[in-house]
Design an enzyme around this catalytic site. Structure first.
Site, PDB file in Angstrom:
ATOM      1  N   CYS A   2     -23.161  16.200  13.739  1.00 53.08           N
ATOM      2  CA  CYS A   2     -24.032  17.363  13.895  1.00 53.08           C
ATOM      3  C   CYS A   2     -24.897  17.236  15.144  1.00 53.08           C
ATOM      4  CB  CYS A   2     -24.933  17.500  12.675  1.00 53.08           C
ATOM      5  SG  CYS A   2     -24.064  17.480  11.102  1.00 53.08           S
ATOM      6  N   ARG A  27     -20.637  19.169  18.950  1.00 55.34           N
ATOM      7  CA  ARG A  27     -20.938  18.159  17.934  1.00 55.34           C
ATOM      8  C   ARG A  27     -20.770  18.697  16.514  1.00 55.34           C
ATOM      9  NH1 ARG A  27     -23.783  13.597  19.775  1.00 55.34           N
ATOM     10  NH2 ARG A  27     -24.477  13.239  17.649  1.00 55.34           N
ATOM     11  N   TRP A  74     -21.784  19.792  11.284  1.00 56.67           N
ATOM     12  CA  TRP A  74     -20.430  19.363  10.934  1.00 56.67           C
ATOM     13  C   TRP A  74     -20.527  18.861   9.507  1.00 56.67           C
ATOM     14  CZ3 TRP A  74     -17.752  14.933   9.468  1.00 56.67           C
ATOM     15  CH2 TRP A  74     -16.371  14.954   9.660  1.00 56.67           C
ATOM     16  N   ASN A 100     -29.205  14.617  10.943  1.00 58.43           N
ATOM     17  CA  ASN A 100     -27.861  14.090  11.161  1.00 58.43           C
ATOM     18  C   ASN A 100     -27.735  12.781  10.394  1.00 58.43           C
ATOM     19  OD1 ASN A 100     -27.476  16.160  12.953  1.00 58.43           O
ATOM     20  ND2 ASN A 100     -27.491  14.876  14.786  1.00 58.43           N
ATOM     21  N   GLY A 101     -26.529  12.474   9.945  1.00 60.88           N
ATOM     22  CA  GLY A 101     -26.294  11.219   9.240  1.00 60.88           C
ATOM     23  C   GLY A 101     -25.992  11.464   7.775  1.00 60.88           C
ATOM     24  N   GLU A 478      -1.702   8.307  22.225  1.00 59.50           N
ATOM     25  CA  GLU A 478      -2.755   9.205  22.696  1.00 59.50           C
ATOM     26  C   GLU A 478      -2.237  10.622  22.902  1.00 59.50           C
ATOM     27  OE1 GLU A 478      -6.338  10.786  24.211  1.00 59.50           O
ATOM     28  OE2 GLU A 478      -5.820   9.189  22.806  1.00 59.50           O
ATOM     29  N   LYS A 482      -3.617  13.993  21.001  1.00 57.72           N
ATOM     30  CA  LYS A 482      -4.113  15.190  21.688  1.00 57.72           C
ATOM     31  C   LYS A 482      -3.424  16.446  21.179  1.00 57.72           C
ATOM     32  CE  LYS A 482      -7.323  13.679  23.921  1.00 57.72           C
ATOM     33  NZ  LYS A 482      -7.450  12.848  22.740  1.00 57.72           N
ATOM     34  N   GLU A 485      -4.681  17.237  17.693  1.00 58.22           N
ATOM     35  CA  GLU A 485      -6.079  17.660  17.669  1.00 58.22           C
ATOM     36  C   GLU A 485      -6.255  19.129  18.031  1.00 58.22           C
ATOM     37  OE1 GLU A 485      -9.039  14.039  18.843  1.00 58.22           O
ATOM     38  OE2 GLU A 485      -7.709  14.741  20.430  1.00 58.22           O
ATOM     39  N   HIS A 501      13.986   2.312  13.941  1.00 60.50           N
ATOM     40  CA  HIS A 501      13.627   1.626  12.699  1.00 60.50           C
ATOM     41  C   HIS A 501      12.929   2.576  11.723  1.00 60.50           C
ATOM     42  CE1 HIS A 501      14.865  -2.300  14.119  1.00 60.50           C
ATOM     43  NE2 HIS A 501      14.208  -2.091  15.246  1.00 60.50           N
ATOM     44  N   LYS A 598     -17.228  15.992  18.193  1.00 61.65           N
ATOM     45  CA  LYS A 598     -17.097  15.117  19.349  1.00 61.65           C
ATOM     46  C   LYS A 598     -17.485  13.671  19.051  1.00 61.65           C
ATOM     47  CE  LYS A 598     -16.444  14.130  23.691  1.00 61.65           C
ATOM     48  NZ  LYS A 598     -15.055  14.036  24.172  1.00 61.65           N
TER      49      LYS A 598
END
Length: 603
Positions: A2, A27, A74, A100-101, A478, A482, A485, A501, A598
């Site tokens: 947040c 955020r 968030w 936040n938290g 990566e 991306k 996401e 495999h 983020k």
């Protein structure tokens, strides 16, 4: 997670709060709200959805006041509804709090407060805070004492900002979640991240765990948990307001992909000699790492992939190296001794899982080093040492330029480690001369990329597989991350040799294989590509034009020739563009992917 913002001493408080919330929307964008001390009480407005919904609600209210706080959420506790949006208030609506938290004992506190007659309306953990303050306030000698008594009841992590009716002041505290203060002439700001107020000031104070702050128009008072005054240094942020704006680009992600040449130049400036290829790290003179024989990288998400990339390079040079997901490092820490260096890689320096891993290492007496983008971050302050990637602010939720800058910075760290610990005549001069030339080659990729055409061709595929060897396997992971996401399409990354495999069972004519070639082990990679082609899968080579992989590919995202240890960076830029173009074609909210934020500041 947040985003918190606040200001005191500005005439246009509401406008400044809304600007700060827009700057912090990366955020969290499940809901947003603000509270303003308007002279007649604390006025609170909040709405589910994006900050634009809040702006629409506030428009025309002529809300004024000298002090205010805001929040973009968030969701962790409770769905994104108007009721769960911050700020939260006490029963008399005289105290407003943003947070936040995670307050881990909120169920216990909620039960206690309800038994004493408090009306708790939301599903959030945050709402207990203003009710606790309201209980302590009548008997307290000051609002600050009541605030301090309330936060003493909290277990977990928090960054909290509070307004109280009749006071042109903001009260704030942090423990495990970031808060930064901004200093301007006749005004003070508060936020969870600098971009919230960067257009107003570049002078900042980073609060530390246990700090309690009171902000008024005239001063900032910072005390510890016991009420004793503490000094925190004022720092100047070397970012400019334009760094946190989209400018001519449609999305922050697209802008930040194109900022990579600049970010790379900043990462290596003053560190790499273009003539000799020698590396100099100002804070790490020769001998700094002479006692190190083992390196353990810990990180999450994109930073974890940067650690995988660096580990391939360092292992090849003969040092014992391991890479750990930070969330797993805490529950199953690897053995370590006096010769171990734990390197925490975190863009924000506030990633909760990575901080927990670093705390574990510190408690065991292991040397720690933070590789981060934020000078005053928790990781930078708590580790024994810090090495900064200098990428500038990154607003897009999907990390792009910070990945490239992390790799460049980690390569410089590797050079210092090799210098101090190995009797080797190979000083990697060729690699670091190539690193100095890398920004120009990234520019070439950006100017000539065919990612848009490739995206058109494969956007409707059932899945997208990315494969590579050595450093390219980190790039494969990566690239898949991306695409997942920001496009919400199915994507997977594999070490190329692992395709046969198990994953080969998923390969069909509707699953393009993106083969990432670095110039090392390309013939082996070509064999893996042939296995996929035999199952009629289309193949896209992400490689130099003369790579043997290119001769068996159906399409090509070309990268310039460079040192094999750097080819993965160029390939990654092509694949960032591919992900962006696929997401754009599918009309996804590229800068605000669903369910993501983020900076992940909760475990």
């Amino acid at each position: 997670m947040c985003g918190i913002t606040g200001c005191v001493g500005r005439e246009q408080t509401t406008d400044d709060l809304l600007a700060g919330l827009r700057n912090l929307e990366y955020r969290g964008y499940d809901s947003a709200g603000l509270a303003v001390q308007n002279g007649e009480g604390v006025a609170v407005f909040k709405r589910s959805g994006e900050v634009s919904n809040l702006c629409e609600r506030v428009r025309g209210t002529h809300l004024t006041g000298a002090a205010g706080i805001g929040h973009t959420r968030w969701s962790t506790h409770g769905p994104p509804t108007d009721a769960n949006a911050h700020p939260h208030t006490d029963c008399q609506n005289q105290i407003a709090v943003v947070h936040n938290g995670i307050i881990e004992n909120h169920h216990e506190l909620r039960t206690e407060l309800r038994e004493r007659g408090h009306d708790i309306e939301s599903d959030t953990d945050t709402e207990v805070v203003p009710h606790l303050v309201a209980e302590f306030l009548p008997e307290a000698t000051s609002t600050e004492d009541a605030f301090r008594s309330a936060i003493a009841r909290l277990d977990g992590s928090y960054a909290i900002a509070m307004l109280v009716e009749g006071e042109d002041a903001i009260y704030a505290a942090r423990d495990g979640s970031p808060l930064v203060l901004g200093i301007d002439e006749g005004a003070h700001f508060l936020a969870s991240d600098v971009p919230a107020f960067l257009e107003f000031t570049d002078r900042v104070i980073y609060l530390e765990d246990g700090d309690v702050a009171k902000l008024t128009t005239d001063e900032i008072e910072i005390t510890d948990v016991d009420g004793n005054s503490v000094e925190r240094s004022v720092q100047t942020v070397d970012w400019v307001p334009e760094d946190a704006k989209k400018g001519e680009y449609d999305h922050f992600m697209h802008k930040e992909i194109h900022e990579q040449p600049t970010a790379l130049r900043q990462a290596i400036r003053g560190r790499v000699d273009p003539d000799t290829g020698e590396v100099t790290l100002e804070d790490f003179p020769e001998g700094s790492f002479e006692s190190i024989d083992t390196v353990q990288f810990v990180a999450c998400g994109t930073s974890y992939h940067a650690g995988l990339y660096a580990a391939e390079v360092l292992t090849e040079r003969g040092m014992r190296t391991t890479v750990h997901r930070a969330s797993e490092f805490v529950v199953n820490p690897p053995p370590a001794d006096d010769g171990t260096l734990v390197v925490g890689i975190t863009q924000s320096g506030e990633t909760a899982d990575t901080l927990a891993a670093l705390d574990d290492a510190i408690e065991r007496g292991i040397r720690t080093l933070a590789v981060t983008n934020v000078v005053g971050s928790t990781a930078a302050r708590t580790c024994d040492d810090a090495l900064f990637i200098r990428a500038g602010p990154e607003i897009g939720v999907a990390a792009t330029k910070t990945f490239s800058s992390q790799i460049a910075t980690l390569l410089c760290l590797i050079r210092a480690l090799v210098r101090d610990t190995m009797d080797s005549a190979d000083h990697d001069a060729e690699l670091f001369r190539a690193l100095h030339a890398l920004p120009n080659k990234v520019e070439h990729v950006l100017e000539t990329s065919r990612a848009q055409q490739v995206a058109h061709r494969y956007q409707t595929s059932e899945a997208h597989f990315f494969i590579g060897r050595h450093t390219a396997q980190a790039v494969a992971l990566e690239a898949a991350l991306k695409l997942k996401e920001i496009s919400y399409e199915h994507a997977e990354g594999f070490p190329a040799g692992e395709l046969k495999h198990g994953p080969l069972a998923l390969v069909t004519p509707e699953t393009p294989i993106f083969a990432i070639a670095t110039g090392r082990n390309d013939e082996k990679l070509r064999s893996n590509v042939e296995e996929a082609r035999a199952r009629k899968a289309p193949v896209v080579a992400v490689a130099a034009a003369d790579s043997p992989v290119s001769t068996v590919a159906d399409d090509h995202l070309t990268i310039p020739s460079t040192h094999p240890d750097l080819a993965g960076v160029l390939a990654n830029v092509q694949l960032q563009l591919l992900s962006y173009q696929v997401a754009s074609l599918l009309d996804r909210p590229i800068d605000k992917p669903r369910n993501l934020a983020k900076s992940v500041t909760v475990e």
